[in-house]
Design a protein around this motif. Structure first.
Motif, PDB file in Angstrom:
ATOM      1  N   ARG A   1     -13.368 -13.292 -10.167  1.00  0.00           N
ATOM      2  CA  ARG A   1     -14.454 -14.373 -10.781  1.00  0.00           C
ATOM      3  C   ARG A   1     -14.789 -15.970 -10.077  1.00  0.00           C
ATOM      4  O   ARG A   1     -16.187 -15.617  -9.823  1.00  0.00           O
ATOM      5  CB  ARG A   1     -13.929 -14.623 -12.253  1.00  0.00           C
ATOM      6  CG  ARG A   1     -15.478 -14.990 -13.697  1.00  0.00           C
ATOM      7  CD  ARG A   1     -14.779 -15.141 -15.035  1.00  0.00           C
ATOM      8  NE  ARG A   1     -16.332 -15.030 -15.484  1.00  0.00           N
ATOM      9  CZ  ARG A   1     -16.645 -16.105 -15.766  1.00  0.00           C
ATOM     10  NH1 ARG A   1     -16.627 -17.478 -15.611  1.00  0.00           N
ATOM     11  NH2 ARG A   1     -18.256 -15.916 -16.771  1.00  0.00           N
ATOM     12  N   ARG A   2     -13.205 -16.328  -9.599  1.00  0.00           N
ATOM     13  CA  ARG A   2     -13.279 -17.414  -9.403  1.00  0.00           C
ATOM     14  C   ARG A   2     -14.058 -17.720  -7.740  1.00  0.00           C
ATOM     15  O   ARG A   2     -15.146 -18.036  -7.642  1.00  0.00           O
ATOM     16  CB  ARG A   2     -12.415 -18.002  -9.652  1.00  0.00           C
ATOM     17  CG  ARG A   2     -12.607 -20.177  -9.007  1.00  0.00           C
ATOM     18  CD  ARG A   2     -11.341 -20.096  -8.389  1.00  0.00           C
ATOM     19  NE  ARG A   2     -10.326 -20.665  -9.482  1.00  0.00           N
ATOM     20  CZ  ARG A   2      -9.279 -20.259  -9.845  1.00  0.00           C
ATOM     21  NH1 ARG A   2      -8.655 -19.162  -8.862  1.00  0.00           N
ATOM     22  NH2 ARG A   2      -9.025 -20.414 -10.851  1.00  0.00           N
TER      23      ARG A   2
ATOM     24  N   GLN B   1     -16.365 -15.321  -6.743  1.00  0.00           N
ATOM     25  CA  GLN B   1     -17.690 -14.968  -7.196  1.00  0.00           C
ATOM     26  C   GLN B   1     -18.667 -15.853  -7.185  1.00  0.00           C
ATOM     27  O   GLN B   1     -19.259 -16.231  -7.036  1.00  0.00           O
ATOM     28  CB  GLN B   1     -17.861 -14.037  -7.844  1.00  0.00           C
ATOM     29  CG  GLN B   1     -17.242 -12.601  -7.333  1.00  0.00           C
ATOM     30  CD  GLN B   1     -17.444 -11.374  -7.843  1.00  0.00           C
ATOM     31  OE1 GLN B   1     -17.829 -11.552  -9.821  1.00  0.00           O
ATOM     32  NE2 GLN B   1     -16.829  -9.585  -8.453  1.00  0.00           N
ATOM     33  N   GLN B   2     -18.038 -17.249  -8.104  1.00  0.00           N
ATOM     34  CA  GLN B   2     -18.591 -17.968  -8.610  1.00  0.00           C
ATOM     35  C   GLN B   2     -18.910 -19.327  -7.051  1.00  0.00           C
ATOM     36  O   GLN B   2     -19.352 -19.378  -6.943  1.00  0.00           O
ATOM     37  CB  GLN B   2     -17.837 -18.694  -9.605  1.00  0.00           C
ATOM     38  CG  GLN B   2     -18.299 -18.103 -11.090  1.00  0.00           C
ATOM     39  CD  GLN B   2     -17.348 -18.745 -12.235  1.00  0.00           C
ATOM     40  OE1 GLN B   2     -16.257 -19.341 -11.996  1.00  0.00           O
ATOM     41  NE2 GLN B   2     -18.236 -19.036 -13.177  1.00  0.00           N
ATOM     42  N   GLN B   3     -18.022 -19.087  -6.734  1.00  0.00           N
ATOM     43  CA  GLN B   3     -17.673 -20.055  -5.526  1.00  0.00           C
ATOM     44  C   GLN B   3     -18.145 -19.515  -4.072  1.00  0.00           C
ATOM     45  O   GLN B   3     -18.746 -20.774  -3.672  1.00  0.00           O
ATOM     46  CB  GLN B   3     -16.220 -20.773  -5.230  1.00  0.00           C
ATOM     47  CG  GLN B   3     -15.111 -21.874  -6.702  1.00  0.00           C
ATOM     48  CD  GLN B   3     -14.368 -21.661  -6.361  1.00  0.00           C
ATOM     49  OE1 GLN B   3     -13.880 -21.415  -5.318  1.00  0.00           O
ATOM     50  NE2 GLN B   3     -13.724 -22.814  -7.748  1.00  0.00           N
TER      51      GLN B   3
ATOM     52  N   ASN C   1     -22.158 -17.155  -7.765  1.00  0.00           N
ATOM     53  CA  ASN C   1     -22.522 -16.934  -9.005  1.00  0.00           C
ATOM     54  C   ASN C   1     -22.664 -15.228  -9.354  1.00  0.00           C
ATOM     55  O   ASN C   1     -22.593 -15.412 -10.007  1.00  0.00           O
ATOM     56  CB  ASN C   1     -22.660 -18.529 -10.011  1.00  0.00           C
ATOM     57  CG  ASN C   1     -22.461 -17.743 -11.576  1.00  0.00           C
ATOM     58  OD1 ASN C   1     -21.098 -17.602 -11.670  1.00  0.00           O
ATOM     59  ND2 ASN C   1     -22.862 -18.394 -12.043  1.00  0.00           N
ATOM     60  N   ARG C   2     -22.556 -14.277  -8.772  1.00  0.00           N
ATOM     61  CA  ARG C   2     -22.697 -12.830  -8.895  1.00  0.00           C
ATOM     62  C   ARG C   2     -22.120 -12.431  -9.423  1.00  0.00           C
ATOM     63  O   ARG C   2     -20.711 -11.812  -8.506  1.00  0.00           O
ATOM     64  CB  ARG C   2     -23.546 -12.639  -7.688  1.00  0.00           C
ATOM     65  CG  ARG C   2     -25.017 -13.110  -7.569  1.00  0.00           C
ATOM     66  CD  ARG C   2     -25.703 -12.592  -6.132  1.00  0.00           C
ATOM     67  NE  ARG C   2     -24.639 -12.602  -5.348  1.00  0.00           N
ATOM     68  CZ  ARG C   2     -25.279 -13.478  -3.896  1.00  0.00           C
ATOM     69  NH1 ARG C   2     -25.908 -14.652  -4.375  1.00  0.00           N
ATOM     70  NH2 ARG C   2     -24.306 -13.717  -2.467  1.00  0.00           N
ATOM     71  N   LEU C   3     -21.854 -11.890 -10.820  1.00  0.00           N
ATOM     72  CA  LEU C   3     -20.348 -11.790 -10.865  1.00  0.00           C
ATOM     73  C   LEU C   3     -20.820 -10.727 -11.167  1.00  0.00           C
ATOM     74  O   LEU C   3     -21.347  -9.879 -11.937  1.00  0.00           O
ATOM     75  CB  LEU C   3     -20.018 -12.610 -12.574  1.00  0.00           C
ATOM     76  CG  LEU C   3     -19.808 -14.226 -12.951  1.00  0.00           C
ATOM     77  CD1 LEU C   3     -19.569 -14.733 -14.289  1.00  0.00           C
ATOM     78  CD2 LEU C   3     -18.814 -14.442 -12.069  1.00  0.00           C
TER      79      LEU C   3
ATOM     80  N   GLY D   1     -12.128 -19.419 -17.107  1.00  0.00           N
ATOM     81  CA  GLY D   1     -12.777 -19.965 -15.972  1.00  0.00           C
ATOM     82  C   GLY D   1     -12.035 -21.570 -16.253  1.00  0.00           C
ATOM     83  O   GLY D   1     -12.469 -22.266 -15.422  1.00  0.00           O
TER      84      GLY D   1
END
Length: 541
Positions: A462-463, A465-467, A471-473, A526
């Motif tokens: 998740r991190r 994909q965010q960074q 942010n496409r989760l 998060g």
């Protein structure tokens, strides 16, 4: 000579080689083997709810003891289901023996689609292990078992596998009574190279000693070398605890990084040097590298300035002897190292809430307790800031970093050490890979305390994909059960702790309960601080 079936020969070979526990799941191909075990009072059979669980438990047993961990599963899908555990045993150097079957001997290779058939079952096993072989007849069984134990415990310990066709397990012949196997002799120490290594070491002003699992039985010798040189000793995962973290010269990874820029000689003992080459990824100018490892291929994979192929205990002892006339009484650097360690500990306090939860676990866990980590935000952080005081007490999955490892493995650790406290940490995603083994823990009274840090996500994914990916989760957020209620549905004690102070109370109660326990620790999605800047620190300016 007694007349024995292949299953009986295998079973008696296990007993002769000190095996007292087998994990596994019975199946049609294996009936004659499992029945032979049932008739042997010196073998305890612990059946699991998934083949992966059986493999991990054997791994945990092996890593926590250094003795052989054994599991048995049916061929084909059963063996493949245990594949993650075999990969872990290979990557983390554990003596694990897989006993499995095959289809009827006269049908092997015909591709007729028999039950559990694979195109090349033996080849598949060989691709995942140090050594694998098929028993084609009971007259071969004793010798093949002897080779298996010898392979596991000679040189670099790694998993092996043995298969026998369905019809061969029950086949009988007159054979000698199985005897204990002996390991192959360790490589002979090269006196000339020891002398060269001692000269190299004596010339270094700021050496660092890096230890891995290959040094597990050489802690005293490594510490003697460190004291002679006033050199720091560090480890990453598998080497933790070989030199106790409360020794003045021991440094956990981030403290060692702070020393790294001045290092002029890296002495690797039974280590792949992952920390320095793959994590820190920056070498001080003029650095020389000396490696001591029982595996000669390590000298090819990462070529040092000087390589010593030897057993760690004997090799380091020889170095200490050779250095006595070359190194005088060096001034103590303990004060300098304490300052580095204090600075590192203070910096790591920024990794919250993981660091504070780990401090609580270390406070409550007895000094001789076992800690089993898993790939998770807390698990990553533990490698940098969880003190360990003896070899084998920190059980890790090594470079495989596979979800589902922690809880299952901890059950094997506890079976090996029923009188010691065993605590497992997992993320919510990883725990659910093997949650069915709560039934195994309940049935056999395997009293592990499993702490599940629940952030409702595959946190690392998740991190990233965010960074990195705008942010496409996708595939990283999780909807979880109530872990306390889930534990209770298995007849296992469930607790919840929402703060470090609550975890301290819950863990104290859980260890006192002497029962299987699950403690859920909710963590807002998060909110975990990334530990990765400490894994991959920027090169000094």
């Amino acid at each position: 000579m007694p007349k024995m079936t292949t299953g009986e020969i295998i079973t008696q070979s296990l007993v002769a080689n000190g095996v007292d526990t087998v994990f596994g799941i019975p199946g049609a191909h294996m009936y004659d083997l499992v029945d032979a075990m049932a008739r042997e009072s010196r073998i305890r059979f612990i059946h699991t709810r998934h083949e992966q669980g059986a493999g991990y438990m054997a791994y945990g047993y092996a890593k926590a003891t250094g003795r052989t961990g054994v599991y048995t599963v049916v061929p084909g899908p059963g063996f493949l289901n245990s594949g993650a555990a075999i990969c872990t045993a290979y990557g983390a150097n554990a003596p694990v023996l897989c006993l499995t079957g095959n289809i009827m001997s006269h049908l092997i290779g015909q591709g007729r689609g028999q039950l559990h058939e694979l195109p090349d079952h033996l080849g598949t096993m060989r691709g995942l292990t140090k050594w694998a072989e098929r028993i084609n007849h009971p007259t071969e069984a004793g010798e093949i078992m002897r080779q298996a134990f010898s392979q596991m415990h000679s040189g670099r310990p790694r998993p092996v596998a043995i298969e026998a066709p369905w019809d061969v397990f029950g086949m009988a012949s007159e054979v000698p009574t199985p005897e204990a196997a002996t390991s192959l002799p360790a490589p002979q120490i090269d006196a000339e190279l020891i002398e060269k290594a001692a000269t190299m070491i004596a010339a270094a002003k700021n050496p660092m000693i890096m230890i891995g699992s290959g040094a597990v039985d050489a802690g005293d010798e490594v510490l003697a070398l460190a004291k002679l040189l006033q050199a720091p000793v560090t480890a990453h995962r598998n080497g933790k605890g070989i030199v106790s973290d409360d020794e003045d010269l021991a440094m956990m990874a981030h403290a060692a990084w702070r020393f790294w820029p001045q290092c002029d000689l890296l002495i690797g003992v039974g280590s792949r040097l992952e920390l320095q080459y793959f994590r820190w990824r920056w070498l001080p100018p003029g650095l020389k590298v000396l490696r001591l490892d029982i595996d000669p291929t390590e000298m090819v994979r990462l070529k040092p300035d000087l390589g010593l192929v030897a057993d760690a205990k004997a090799g380091v002892a020889a170095l200490v002897d050779a250095l006595q006339d070359k190194v005088g009484q060096r001034p103590s650097r303990v004060g300098e190292y304490r300052q580095l360690k204090a600075e590192a500990a203070e910096a790591l306090r920024s990794v919250q809430p993981q660091e504070e939860y780990l401090r609580v676990i270390r406070k409550v866990l007895p000094r001789d307790g076992f800690f089993v980590e898993e790939v998770s935000q807390v698990g990553f952080t533990a490698r940098m800031c969880f003190p360990v005081y003896a070899p084998r007490q920190y059980v890790t999955c090594g470079y495989q970093d596979n979800l589902g490892f922690g809880f299952n493995t901890s059950l094997g650790v506890k079976v090996a050490h029923p009188d010691k406290a065993v605590v497992s940490i997992s993320g919510d995603g990883g725990f659910l890979f093997g949650v069915q083994e709560l039934a195994t823990a309940r049935q056999f009274g395997i009293n592990v305390v499993s702490i599940v840090f629940n952030n409702n996500a595959y946190g690392n994914v998740r991190r990233d994909q965010q960074q990195v990916y705008g942010n496409r989760l996708i595939g990283s957020d999780l909807v979880n059960p109530d872990f306390v209620a889930l534990a209770q549905s298995f007849g296992v004690l469930g607790m919840r702790a929402t703060t470090p102070s609550e975890l301290e109370v819950a863990l104290t109660k859980a260890l006192a309960a002497d029962a299987p326990v699950v403690i859920e620790v909710p963590v807002p999605t998060g909110s975990d601080t990334s530990p990765w800047p400490f894994y991959h620190p920027a090169a000094p300016a």
